[in-house]
Enzyme design. Structure first.
Site, PDB file in Angstrom:
ATOM      1  N   GLU A 125      10.136 -17.025   7.587  1.00  0.00           N
ATOM      2  CA  GLU A 125       9.782 -16.576   8.690  1.00  0.00           C
ATOM      3  C   GLU A 125      10.817 -16.257   9.766  1.00  0.00           C
ATOM      4  O   GLU A 125      10.803 -15.730  10.605  1.00  0.00           O
ATOM      5  CB  GLU A 125       9.008 -17.763   9.540  1.00  0.00           C
ATOM      6  CG  GLU A 125       8.234 -17.004  10.603  1.00  0.00           C
ATOM      7  CD  GLU A 125       7.446 -18.280  11.404  1.00  0.00           C
ATOM      8  OE1 GLU A 125       7.281 -19.440  10.905  1.00  0.00           O
ATOM      9  OE2 GLU A 125       6.552 -17.901  12.364  1.00  0.00           O
ATOM     10  N   HIS A 190       7.032 -12.155  15.650  1.00  0.00           N
ATOM     11  CA  HIS A 190       8.281 -12.409  16.286  1.00  0.00           C
ATOM     12  C   HIS A 190       9.068 -11.214  16.857  1.00  0.00           C
ATOM     13  O   HIS A 190      10.250 -11.095  16.606  1.00  0.00           O
ATOM     14  CB  HIS A 190       8.994 -13.290  15.583  1.00  0.00           C
ATOM     15  CG  HIS A 190       8.546 -14.774  15.633  1.00  0.00           C
ATOM     16  ND1 HIS A 190       8.606 -15.725  16.534  1.00  0.00           N
ATOM     17  CD2 HIS A 190       7.902 -15.548  14.442  1.00  0.00           C
ATOM     18  CE1 HIS A 190       7.778 -16.795  16.250  1.00  0.00           C
ATOM     19  NE2 HIS A 190       7.495 -16.872  14.810  1.00  0.00           N
ATOM     20  N   HIS A 211       0.829 -14.715  12.715  1.00  0.00           N
ATOM     21  CA  HIS A 211      -0.005 -15.593  13.828  1.00  0.00           C
ATOM     22  C   HIS A 211      -0.282 -14.619  14.899  1.00  0.00           C
ATOM     23  O   HIS A 211       0.584 -14.725  15.997  1.00  0.00           O
ATOM     24  CB  HIS A 211       0.736 -16.839  14.302  1.00  0.00           C
ATOM     25  CG  HIS A 211       2.184 -16.925  14.270  1.00  0.00           C
ATOM     26  ND1 HIS A 211       2.996 -16.034  15.087  1.00  0.00           N
ATOM     27  CD2 HIS A 211       3.326 -18.000  13.759  1.00  0.00           C
ATOM     28  CE1 HIS A 211       4.269 -16.519  14.917  1.00  0.00           C
ATOM     29  NE2 HIS A 211       4.231 -17.555  14.059  1.00  0.00           N
ATOM     30  N   ASP A 269       0.390 -23.145  10.373  1.00  0.00           N
ATOM     31  CA  ASP A 269       1.984 -22.892  10.697  1.00  0.00           C
ATOM     32  C   ASP A 269       2.261 -24.495  10.967  1.00  0.00           C
ATOM     33  O   ASP A 269       3.362 -24.726  11.928  1.00  0.00           O
ATOM     34  CB  ASP A 269       1.943 -22.024  12.238  1.00  0.00           C
ATOM     35  CG  ASP A 269       3.267 -21.675  12.518  1.00  0.00           C
ATOM     36  OD1 ASP A 269       4.000 -21.714  11.481  1.00  0.00           O
ATOM     37  OD2 ASP A 269       3.595 -21.323  13.470  1.00  0.00           O
TER      38      ASP A 269
HETATM   39 ZN    ZN Z   1       5.788 -20.410  11.320  1.00  0.00          ZN
END
Ligand code: ZN
Length: 381
Positions: A125, A190, A211, A269
């Site tokens: 990630e 992100h 996500h 997550d």
């Molecule tokens: Zn994560």
């Protein structure tokens, strides 16, 4: 082994009947009752086992624990959530630490460990994410997407990196191509990327979102960004943290309405405090507080990973959507991600000759049993 008197959720329909497992394989799927000896499931559900493609850890373990024994422990524990396969997430670490963790993780992967849920590899990630939307990742360790760094990590992991979250706006497309050429799923997340800037890498081939709604700009008519792009493109699979905290249950309704069941995958997550008591824990180098299902940074209160179990997220999603069918539910827990990870020919749905990776749920969708490769590895008391 025979599992009988069950509601069996197949890819496109539900039958009431019985299922026969031989060795680790589903040998037959049958309607009606049988006189053969077997486990009576009292009309509970049989679903394909859940696949969590984004889970950092739980039960005191995460990728950064960096030990073979703890990776085994996590695999053993996570079956209680109905998970039969998972991709272990890493947070942003220094290259030196990552290389250390990767080499330990490689040992774990080489064991082909099957006394718990099956680990499919790593979801990297960080560090290739944007400072603008770093979430709980450590700013000083972020790096622009860099093929050389990724090569080192792939090598150290024994070629076990399956998914990489990255910010496409911080590279020229070559990083995306490199991942696709190396059978890694590029997952955009992100990042504060704009809607129009997503097009280039979508053309190159990214079809996965880390996500949805978390770590990106939200829905705005003036400044459309990644969330809107993800909702707009039908063939992008969106990870959704349906814990009721990271996404409001009414937003789940909206996501489901727009994306439909074929392009959502439920994830946790979850970080290392999942399954543990409330209190203070560490996420990488950062101090966090777990309270109930919620985990946040001690310093700022920003959400930091998650503390909810997979089965909780399944129930939350199920109760948020009016009349959600079980056949549509299993797309979001198993089928879509199995296809994305290219393992759907072996697992991810209940079919004759597929591996018997199954979860038994009661009427309230609580986990009663979890079966990995034909073996019952969890039974609720
Ligand atoms: Zn994560």
């Amino acid at each position: 082994m025979i599992l009988k008197n069950a509601k069996i959720v197949l890819e496109n329909n539900i039958i009431i009947g019985w299922l026969e497992i031989e060795n680790n394989i589903i040998k037959s799927i049958n309607e009606g009752s049988t006189d053969l000896d077997g486990i009576n499931l009292n009309e509970n559900w049989i679903l394909p086992g859940f696949i969590d493609c984004h889970v950092h850890g739980g039960y005191g373990v995460d990728f950064e624990t960096g030990s073979l024994e703890s990776y085994k422990l996590f695999s053993n524990k996570v079956v209680r959530e109905g998970i039969t396969s998972y991709v272990q997430g890493s947070v942003t670490n220094s290259l030196e630490s990552n290389l250390m963790f990767m080499s330990e993780f490689k040992k774990f992967m080489n064991l082909n460990y099957k006394d718990g849920a099956k680990c499919l590899g790593i979801h990297l990630e960080g560090p290739f994410i944007s400072p603008d939307k770093k979430g709980a990742h450590e700013l000083s360790l972020l790096e622009k997407p860099n093929i050389q760094t990724l090569q080192k990590l792939i090598e150290a992991s024994g070629n076990n990196i399956k998914i990489v979250t990255y910010a496409p706006d911080l590279q020229d497309g070559s990083f995306t191509k490199y991942m696709l050429e190396n059978n890694i799923i590029p997952s955009v997340g992100h990042t504060n990327i704009s809607f129009s800037d997503c097009e280039r890498d979508y053309e190159i081939g990214f079809r996965h979102i880390t996500h949805l709604f978390n770590g990106m700009s939200g829905v705005s008519q003036y400044e459309p960004g990644l969330a809107m792009f993800s909702l707009y493109k039908d063939d992008i699979l969106c990870e959704v943290i349906s814990d009721g905290i990271h996404i409001n249950p009414d937003t789940l309704k909206f996501i489901y309405k727009v994306k439909g069941p074929n392009s959502i995958c439920i994830i946790t997550d979850a970080m290392n405090a999942k399954g543990l008591d409330d209190g203070e824990y560490k996420l990488g180098n950062l101090e966090v507080i777990k309270k109930g299902m919620k985990v946040s940074l001690k310093s700022s209160g920003v959400l930091a990973g998650a503390g909810a179990t997979y089965d909780h997220n399944v129930r939350t999603f199920y109760s948020a959507i009016d009349n959600l069918s079980m056949t549509n539910l299993i797309k979001m827990t198993s089928i879509n991600i199995a296809k994305q990870l290219n393992i759907f020919d072996k697992t991810g749905s209940i079919e004759v000759n597929k591996i018997a990776d199954l979860v038994i749920l009661d009427q309230n969708l609580n986990v009663k049993k979890t079966i990995v490769e034909g073996k019952i590895l969890y039974e609720s008391k």
